[in-house]
Enzyme design. Structure first.
Site, short mmCIF file in Angstrom:
data_model
loop_
_atom_site.label_atom_id
_atom_site.label_comp_id
_atom_site.label_asym_id
_atom_site.label_seq_id
_atom_site.Cartn_x
_atom_site.Cartn_y
_atom_site.Cartn_z
N THR A 34 4.44 -0.42 20.89
CA THR A 34 5.59 0.48 20.76
C THR A 34 5.03 1.91 20.81
O THR A 34 4.53 2.43 19.81
CB THR A 34 6.30 0.24 19.41
OG1 THR A 34 6.49 -1.16 19.26
CG2 THR A 34 7.63 0.97 19.32
N LYS A 43 0.81 -1.23 0.00
CA LYS A 43 0.00 0.00 0.00
C LYS A 43 0.84 1.28 0.00
O LYS A 43 0.46 2.27 -0.62
CB LYS A 43 -0.95 0.01 1.20
CG LYS A 43 -2.06 -1.03 1.11
CD LYS A 43 -3.02 -0.91 2.29
CE LYS A 43 -3.96 -2.09 2.33
NZ LYS A 43 -4.94 -2.01 3.41
N GLY A 93 -3.09 -0.19 18.40
CA GLY A 93 -2.27 -0.41 17.21
C GLY A 93 -1.91 0.93 16.58
O GLY A 93 -2.60 1.94 16.80
N ASP A 101 -10.04 2.26 2.95
CA ASP A 101 -10.07 1.49 4.20
C ASP A 101 -10.83 2.24 5.30
O ASP A 101 -11.63 1.65 6.02
CB ASP A 101 -8.64 1.20 4.69
CG ASP A 101 -7.99 0.06 3.92
OD1 ASP A 101 -8.73 -0.80 3.38
OD2 ASP A 101 -6.75 0.02 3.86
N GLY A 149 -0.21 0.85 13.14
CA GLY A 149 0.37 0.48 11.86
C GLY A 149 -0.33 1.17 10.70
O GLY A 149 -1.07 2.16 10.89
P1 NAP Z 1 1.00 -3.30 10.51
O1 NAP Z 1 1.30 -2.02 9.82
O2 NAP Z 1 1.92 -4.46 10.35
O3 NAP Z 1 0.85 -2.98 12.10
C1 NAP Z 1 0.66 -4.02 13.03
C2 NAP Z 1 0.25 -3.41 14.39
O4 NAP Z 1 -0.08 -4.49 15.27
C3 NAP Z 1 1.35 -2.60 15.08
O5 NAP Z 1 0.75 -1.55 15.78
C4 NAP Z 1 1.94 -3.66 16.05
O6 NAP Z 1 2.56 -3.07 17.20
C5 NAP Z 1 0.70 -4.38 16.46
N1 NAP Z 1 0.90 -5.75 16.97
C6 NAP Z 1 1.26 -6.86 16.26
N2 NAP Z 1 1.26 -7.95 17.06
C7 NAP Z 1 0.87 -7.52 18.29
C8 NAP Z 1 0.67 -8.18 19.56
N3 NAP Z 1 0.87 -9.50 19.69
N4 NAP Z 1 0.27 -7.43 20.62
C9 NAP Z 1 0.06 -6.09 20.48
N5 NAP Z 1 0.24 -5.41 19.32
C10 NAP Z 1 0.64 -6.13 18.25
O7 NAP Z 1 -0.44 -3.86 10.11
P2 NAP Z 1 -1.71 -3.02 9.57
O8 NAP Z 1 -1.63 -2.90 8.10
O9 NAP Z 1 -1.83 -1.78 10.40
O10 NAP Z 1 -2.92 -4.03 9.89
C11 NAP Z 1 -3.32 -4.34 11.23
C12 NAP Z 1 -4.36 -5.44 11.20
O11 NAP Z 1 -5.57 -4.97 10.63
C13 NAP Z 1 -3.90 -6.64 10.35
O12 NAP Z 1 -4.12 -7.81 11.10
C14 NAP Z 1 -4.80 -6.60 9.13
O13 NAP Z 1 -5.12 -7.92 8.71
C15 NAP Z 1 -6.04 -5.88 9.65
N6 NAP Z 1 -6.75 -5.10 8.58
C16 NAP Z 1 -8.03 -5.43 8.28
C17 NAP Z 1 -8.72 -4.70 7.31
C18 NAP Z 1 -10.14 -5.07 6.98
O14 NAP Z 1 -10.64 -4.66 5.93
N7 NAP Z 1 -10.84 -5.78 7.83
C19 NAP Z 1 -8.09 -3.65 6.62
C20 NAP Z 1 -6.77 -3.33 6.96
C21 NAP Z 1 -6.11 -4.08 7.95
P3 NAP Z 1 4.10 -2.60 17.18
O15 NAP Z 1 4.14 -1.27 16.48
O16 NAP Z 1 4.47 -2.50 18.63
O17 NAP Z 1 4.87 -3.67 16.44
#
Ligand code: NAP
Length: 273
Positions: free
Chosen positions: A150, A64, A124, A100, A126
């Site tokens: 973090t 993205k 979160g 999104d 991310g």
């Molecule tokens: P990303 O950029 O990789 O960010 C991941 C986030 O999760 C970070 O804030 C990370 O914290 C945190 N994290 C990971 N494992 C963790 C744990 N065990 N305990 C606490 N925090 C944890 O991912 P993203 O793109 O933001 O996506 C996040 C989630 O949303 C994904 O699982 C994705 O599948 C979902 N999503 C769903 C949709 C939908 O349409 N339903 C759309 C977009 C995303 P740190 O910074 O500390 O590492």
């Protein structure tokens, strides 16, 4: 119309099925492919797709942010999100958008969650969080707190928006305010994918906020199970997925598909897996 979704990996993507169901509502012929593209190949794959007649695409993890750099023009929300999940080919080249955030807001509205003057806690920091901040604020959220494992990442993100919106704050997961109740808690961490939930105090559920997890699957995530045990209403992110797809579909075709029957069919399919 020739469309595709790019990602790495991509075989799990439900997007072809969702867009075929939308197209069927309008009796439209749609070709929608899954294209596997490692980050370093994405630019080339996208060019090949265009040369083969591709006119629009979705982009998913981890492409993205790269997609944003390949665009000749950006919507305001793609610019604010720093990421593109929808591409449309115009005379000028690729125009990037991000649906999104509007997908999340529409799903919350469908679920009857009032966002006007609400207090929203996001877990979160991310890419997904960056994409939903502005649409949530535009929907009338008055306080938006970003808490992340973090903390520095949450603070950096909040600082980007705090100049324009005073109600955006940040902390670690352990320093979340628990005195005033939250209206909605959105789990936007990837913890659910590993069967975990973010380590937060039970006190954040005081006042029984609506609890939403962006992750979806056959079973409720650990976060949603925990929230339901404390009698909070809950929902997973399958509706967000369908709503963001509907917003992309509208960008390509100008048609507004019905999302509820598509969501119900996907839910049934997930439960039967
Ligand atoms: P990303 O950029 O990789 O960010 C991941 C986030 O999760 C970070 O804030 C990370 O914290 C945190 N994290 C990971 N494992 C963790 C744990 N065990 N305990 C606490 N925090 C944890 O991912 P993203 O793109 O933001 O996506 C996040 C989630 O949303 C994904 O699982 C994705 O599948 C979902 N999503 C769903 C949709 C939908 O349409 N339903 C759309 C977009 C995303 P740190 O910074 O500390 O590492």
């Amino acid at each position: 119309m020739k469309l595709a979704v790019f990602g790495y990996p991509i075989e799990h993507s439900l997007s072809p099925q969702i867009h075929s169901a939308f197209a069927a509502q309008f009796g439209r012929e749609l070709e929608y492919a899954r294209i596997l593209a490692a980050p370093e190949q994405f630019s080339e794959r996208l060019q090949e797709f265009h040369q083969a007649g591709g006119g629009g695409a979705n982009v998913t993890v981890p492409l993205k942010e790269i997609a944003l750099t390949l665009c000749d023009d950006l919507s305001e929300r793609a610019h604010a999100a720093g990421a593109v999940n929808t591409l449309i080919r115009t005379k000028q080249g690729w125009r990037g958008d991000n649906t999104d955030g509007i997908g999340l807001v529409r799903d919350l509205q469908r679920l009857g969650v009032g966002l006007k003057d609400s207090r929203v806690l996001i877990l979160g920091a991310g890419g997904a969080v960056r994409g939903v901040i502005m649409p949530l604020l535009n929907a009338g959220v008055s306080t938006l707190h970003i808490a992340n494992r973090t903390a520095a990442r949450a603070e950096r993100l909040a600082a980007e928006f705090a100049e324009k919106f005073a109600g955006v704050t940040a902390s670690s997961l352990t320093a979340i305010e628990t005195e005033r109740p939250w209206t909605v808690i959105i789990n936007a961490t990837a913890a659910g994918l590993q069967g975990e939930r973010p380590h937060v105090s039970e006190k954040i559920l005081h006042g029984q906020p609506f609890c939403y997890d962006m992750v979806y699957g056959q079973q409720p995530t650990a976060f949603l199970q925990w929230a339901a045990e404390q009698n909070c209403a809950t929902a997973d992110g399958l509706g967000m997925l369908v709503e963001q797809a509907a917003a992309s579909y509208r960008i390509w075709t100008t048609e507004q598909p019905q999302t509820l029957p598509v969501l119900q069919a996907l839910r049934q399919q997930l439960e039967q897996k």
